[in-house]
Design an enzyme around this catalytic site. Structure first.
Site, PDB file in Angstrom:
ATOM      1  N   ASP A 285       8.106 -21.287  32.143  1.00 61.10           N
ATOM      2  CA  ASP A 285       9.407 -22.157  31.711  1.00 61.10           C
ATOM      3  C   ASP A 285      10.383 -22.990  31.983  1.00 61.10           C
ATOM      4  O   ASP A 285      10.682 -22.923  32.767  1.00 61.10           O
ATOM      5  CB  ASP A 285       9.737 -20.894  30.142  1.00 61.10           C
TER       6      ASP A 285
ATOM      7  N   ASN B  97      15.147  -8.331  24.200  1.00 56.70           N
ATOM      8  CA  ASN B  97      13.836  -7.887  23.183  1.00 56.70           C
ATOM      9  C   ASN B  97      12.766  -8.025  23.515  1.00 56.70           C
ATOM     10  O   ASN B  97      11.675  -8.234  22.402  1.00 56.70           O
ATOM     11  CB  ASN B  97      14.136  -9.322  21.679  1.00 56.70           C
TER      12      ASN B  97
ATOM     13  N   HIS C  60      10.535 -10.141  24.784  1.00 54.47           N
ATOM     14  CA  HIS C  60      10.267 -11.205  25.404  1.00 54.47           C
ATOM     15  C   HIS C  60       9.580 -11.555  26.935  1.00 54.47           C
ATOM     16  O   HIS C  60       9.811 -10.760  27.886  1.00 54.47           O
ATOM     17  CB  HIS C  60      10.835 -12.427  25.073  1.00 54.47           C
TER      18      HIS C  60
ATOM     19  N   GLU D   8       8.852 -14.983  22.343  1.00 54.64           N
ATOM     20  CA  GLU D   8       9.739 -14.405  21.399  1.00 54.64           C
ATOM     21  C   GLU D   8       9.047 -13.426  21.002  1.00 54.64           C
ATOM     22  O   GLU D   8       7.848 -13.552  20.037  1.00 54.64           O
ATOM     23  CB  GLU D   8      11.053 -15.090  20.255  1.00 54.64           C
TER      24      GLU D   8
HETATM   25  C1  GLP Z   1      14.549 -15.286  30.749  1.00 55.55           C
HETATM   26  C2  GLP Z   1      13.657 -15.807  30.826  1.00 55.55           C
HETATM   27  C3  GLP Z   1      12.369 -15.148  31.405  1.00 55.55           C
HETATM   28  C4  GLP Z   1      12.783 -13.803  32.048  1.00 55.55           C
HETATM   29  C5  GLP Z   1      14.068 -13.321  30.821  1.00 55.55           C
HETATM   30  C6  GLP Z   1      15.068 -11.967  31.293  1.00 55.55           C
HETATM   31  O1  GLP Z   1      15.200 -15.334  28.984  1.00 55.55           O
HETATM   32  N1  GLP Z   1      12.872 -16.874  30.553  1.00 55.55           N
HETATM   33  O2  GLP Z   1      11.616 -15.317  31.866  1.00 55.55           O
HETATM   34  O3  GLP Z   1      12.088 -12.515  32.043  1.00 55.55           O
HETATM   35  O4  GLP Z   1      15.387 -14.280  31.167  1.00 55.55           O
HETATM   36  O5  GLP Z   1      16.531 -12.287  32.769  1.00 55.55           O
HETATM   37  P1  GLP Z   1      16.628 -12.059  33.654  1.00 55.55           P
HETATM   38  O6  GLP Z   1      15.971 -11.791  34.643  1.00 55.55           O
HETATM   39  O7  GLP Z   1      17.964 -12.563  34.283  1.00 55.55           O
HETATM   40  O8  GLP Z   1      16.956 -10.465  32.977  1.00 55.55           O
END
Ligand code: GLP
Length: 239
Positions: A66, A134, A136, A141
């Protein structure tokens, strides 16, 4: 779905080892890469393994999950910048083989053709995922269709809030992103998801205890034949 509860260090080494053995078997493997804090330790281990001469990325192609809408690749919070600084700049991967979905029609990584591009390369051999609080995965989402391919996303308030820790203020966090879809992710041949820290304990509990539903996007992973969840003790504390 396999669940392994390990220390952070063991998680990073286990995933690095699996990628290293894939690259030895298939030097031109296709890697699906994630951003966020969860995969950083794995990237550190991959850089170490490359510097020690254990692995080469010379023939590797990568596809990222993404990207934020409206941040250029040199913006410190863009996912392109993240990948360059945490991995690509430190190993011998060819930048031209590193793909991040784009909203630019003139980009070869334009989101509407991103899934076909992955397919043309033979599909993702190994996908790394993190998870949002949440549920995702990538930026899919709650409510996202299980049939979704790479698409444009309106970020939920909770995600904007979670990710604001990386920005100077919450008003700087983009409200839109471009993201591989749930179907795009499920097309990967092998998936690992990293779930660590106390603030992910509820998400891991939800993932393990309840059924498959679009309310909790990561739950679709139950339908994939080759998924491993790597969790630490803190994230597993509610199981
Ligand atoms: C973002 C990314 C996700 C990731 C999530 C969790 O929203 N788009 O791909 O998994 O954050 O991030 P973290 O690993 O910093 O908790």
């Amino acid at each position: 779905m396999e669940l392994k509860i390990l220390s952070l260090n063991e998680i990073n080494l286990a995933i690095k080892d699996e990628i290293a053995s894939l690259l030895r078997r298939k030097p031109n493997a296709i890697l699906g890469l994630a951003t966020g804090s969860s995969p950083i330790g794995v990237y550190d281990e991959l850089v170490k393994a490359y510097k020690a001469g254990d692995i080469s990325f010379n023939e590797v192609t990568s596809f990222n999950l993404d990207e934020y809408f409206g941040l250029s690749g040199d913006h410190p919070q863009s996912y392109r910048y993240f990948m360059n600084t945490h991995l690509f700049d430190h190993v011998n991967i060819l930048k031209s083989k590193t793909h991040i979905p784009s909203i630019d029609k003139n980009s070869e990584d334009y989101y509407e053709t991103y899934d076909n591009k992955i397919k043309d390369h033979g599909g993702i051999d190994f996908q790394i995922l993190g998870i949002g609080s949440n549920g995702h995965i990538a930026f899919n989402e709650p409510g996202t269709s299980f049939d979704s391919l790479t698409h444009i996303v309106d970020l939920k308030e909770s995600t904007i809030k979670d990710n604001s820790r990386f920005f100077n203020s919450i008003s700087e966090v983009p409200t839109k992103a471009v993201s591989m879809g749930l179907k795009s992710i499920m097309n990967a041949k092998r998936i690992v998801i990293i779930i660590t820290g106390k603030n992910k304990a509820n998400a891991l509990k939800r993932l393990m205890d309840k059924g498959i539903s679009t309310d909790f996007p990561a739950s679709i992973l139950h339908r994939h034949p080759k998924v491993t969840i790597y969790a630490d003790k803190e994230a597993a504390s509610l199981l």
